[in-house]
Design a protein around this motif. Structure first.
Motif, PDB file in Angstrom:
ATOM      1  N   ARG A 153       0.813  -1.222   0.000  1.00 31.68           N
ATOM      2  CA  ARG A 153       0.000   0.000   0.000  1.00 31.68           C
ATOM      3  C   ARG A 153       0.844   1.268   0.000  1.00 31.68           C
ATOM      4  NH1 ARG A 153      -4.961  -1.785   4.119  1.00 31.68           N
ATOM      5  NH2 ARG A 153      -5.646  -3.549   2.832  1.00 31.68           N
ATOM      6  N   TYR A 161       3.054   2.411   2.245  1.00 30.47           N
ATOM      7  CA  TYR A 161       3.251   3.117   3.506  1.00 30.47           C
ATOM      8  C   TYR A 161       4.707   3.093   3.958  1.00 30.47           C
ATOM      9  CZ  TYR A 161      -1.833   3.131   3.876  1.00 30.47           C
ATOM     10  OH  TYR A 161      -3.163   3.323   3.639  1.00 30.47           O
ATOM     11  N   THR A 203       7.239   6.042   4.059  1.00 25.10           N
ATOM     12  CA  THR A 203       7.083   6.961   2.934  1.00 25.10           C
ATOM     13  C   THR A 203       6.309   8.198   3.394  1.00 25.10           C
ATOM     14  OG1 THR A 203       5.009   5.912   2.272  1.00 25.10           O
ATOM     15  CG2 THR A 203       7.044   5.029   1.319  1.00 25.10           C
ATOM     16  N   GLU A 204       6.229   9.192   2.508  1.00 26.06           N
ATOM     17  CA  GLU A 204       5.446  10.384   2.836  1.00 26.06           C
ATOM     18  C   GLU A 204       3.982  10.018   3.070  1.00 26.06           C
ATOM     19  OE1 GLU A 204       5.860  13.611   0.159  1.00 26.06           O
ATOM     20  OE2 GLU A 204       8.046  13.650   0.228  1.00 26.06           O
ATOM     21  N   LYS A 205       3.504   9.070   2.278  1.00 28.83           N
ATOM     22  CA  LYS A 205       2.121   8.610   2.442  1.00 28.83           C
ATOM     23  C   LYS A 205       1.931   7.971   3.813  1.00 28.83           C
ATOM     24  CE  LYS A 205      -1.227   5.399   0.371  1.00 28.83           C
ATOM     25  NZ  LYS A 205      -1.437   4.386  -0.704  1.00 28.83           N
ATOM     26  N   LEU A 261      -0.425   9.386   6.915  1.00 29.45           N
ATOM     27  CA  LEU A 261      -1.471   8.585   7.557  1.00 29.45           C
ATOM     28  C   LEU A 261      -1.238   8.498   9.061  1.00 29.45           C
ATOM     29  CD1 LEU A 261      -3.934   6.705   7.297  1.00 29.45           C
ATOM     30  CD2 LEU A 261      -2.336   4.807   7.005  1.00 29.45           C
TER      31      LEU A 261
END
Length: 380
Positions: free
Chosen positions: A202, A204, A215-217, A221
């Motif tokens: 996904r 992450y 990650t930035e994502k 989150l």
């Protein structure tokens, strides 16, 4: 398990016959219930050698094999016995602490030659403490000041992350919850690796050599959900404590199920109310179920914003997405107009009205078919 218990002496003798472990098998190395406890086995028992000679192994395979063999010898060797001492001295109102230990019986530490404390990086903790007595006055020989900087915790590797998931909750302040988390952690031995793989899939986190880097994502989150109940590791401890009460007959299973249902509604409403995660629009329609909340448009669902209700209405019905106007008709009238374009699981098209049943679940209502007699009269 009992069948494994009977095989251990033969396997230990076999390991002791290998050149790499010659002389490492202790005379009292026998299986005990301390090392073999079937009650603690979850998915499978520990890795064991089979008694087949390790022939034609690559360097890497040989290393893994002898790691398993060495750990077996350690597990069934005698206990390590050592004397430990802690000395507290006071100088000018400041307390100083010195620790030391003397190994009396190497036991399992002798397998890898750890009887002298080679595995311990702290020389102070393995040094012998002189025979001081309480109240002794010690001469100050020297004093120095050492400057240093603290270091951030290193990035996780897959191995350290798995270990952290296994021991998650050890810093929980509540004793009962911490004890409940002791034997569970996050996930199970069978699911923890798949949880990590899901984080990769996904987007992450990602691998950077051996390290795992968010990650930035993933960071985005985390910044959103870190204060929410869904991210509370103590939740697992609460569940485990409740399950233990059910096992002892102290709590009805239905009570626990209702708590889980309430928790699910709570975290779902909490997540959906977060604008950073889910953009929403006001439908302008009151909730047909509770009458107190307002139905909110999200991407694929329309949901009541009353946390105690949270009525969901999903847009996708039989391969057809309901429009905003069709949803509003359903919310205000309890049903839509006759809609076309639905498809069954068999791929057949059909027309139907979408309506609420008595429990506010959506159902299809099909138009009445004209009877053959009526059709015949009209043809006449």
């Amino acid at each position: 398990p009992e069948d494994v218990f009977a095989e251990i002496p033969k396997l230990l003798a076999f390991i002791g016959s290998l050149p790499e472990w010659n002389g490492k098998l202790q005379p009292k190395a026998v299986p005990t219930r301390r090392s073999l406890d079937g009650g603690k086995v979850t998915d499978h028992h520990a890795l064991l050698v089979t008694g087949e000679k390790p022939l034609f192994l690559s360097k890497e395979d040989s290393t893994v094999y002898h790691m398993i063999a060495g750990r077996m010898l350690e597990a069934f060797s005698e206990k390590c016995v050592k004397d430990t001492a802690t000395v507290t001295a006071e100088c000018a109102g400041v307390e100083f602490v010195a620790k030391g230990s003397i190994i009396r019986q190497a036991g399992w530490r002798a397998v890898y030659g750890k009887e002298n404390g080679e595995e311990n990086n702290s020389q102070e903790e393995t040094a012998a403490i002189p025979c001081w007595q309480e109240g002794d006055t010690l001469a100050l020989k020297a004093a120095s000041i050492t400057e240093g900087k603290t270091k951030p915790k290193p990035l996780h590797t897959e191995a350290t992350l798995l270990s952290a998931m296994e021991t998650a909750g050890k810093e929980i302040e509540d004793d009962a919850l911490r004890q409940a988390m002791k034997d569970c952690g996050i996930g199970t031995p069978a699911t923890r690796a798949s949880i990590i793989e899901t984080l990769f899939k996904r987007g992450y986190m990602e691998r950077c050599k051996k390290s795992l880097v968010p990650t930035e994502k993933g960071l985005a989150l985390y910044s959103v959900v870190k204060a929410m109940r869904i991210a509370d590791v103590a939740m697992t401890g609460e569940w485990e404590k409740e399950l233990a009460r059910i096992e002892r007959g102290e709590l009805p299973a239905d009570d626990f199920r209702r708590k889980i249902e309430a928790y699910t509604r709570e975290i779902t409403s909490e997540l959906l109310s977060c604008d950073k995660l889910f953009a929403r629009r006001d439908s302008g329609c009151k909730c047909p179920k509770c009458g107190a909340g307002t139905m909110q448009f999200y991407g694929k669902v329309v949901r009541c914003d009353n946390a105690e209700c949270g009525l969901p209405v999903f847009r996708l019905k039989a391969n057809r997405t309901l429009s905003d106007d069709e949803i509003k008709n359903l919310l205000t009238d309890g049903h839509t107009k006759l809609l076309k374009g639905f498809k069954s699981k068999q791929g057949k098209s059909f027309d139907a009205v979408v309506a609420f049943d008595g429990d506010y679940n959506t159902v299809f209502v099909f138009p009445e078919r004209k009877s053959k007699a009526t059709s015949a009269k009209r043809r006449k």
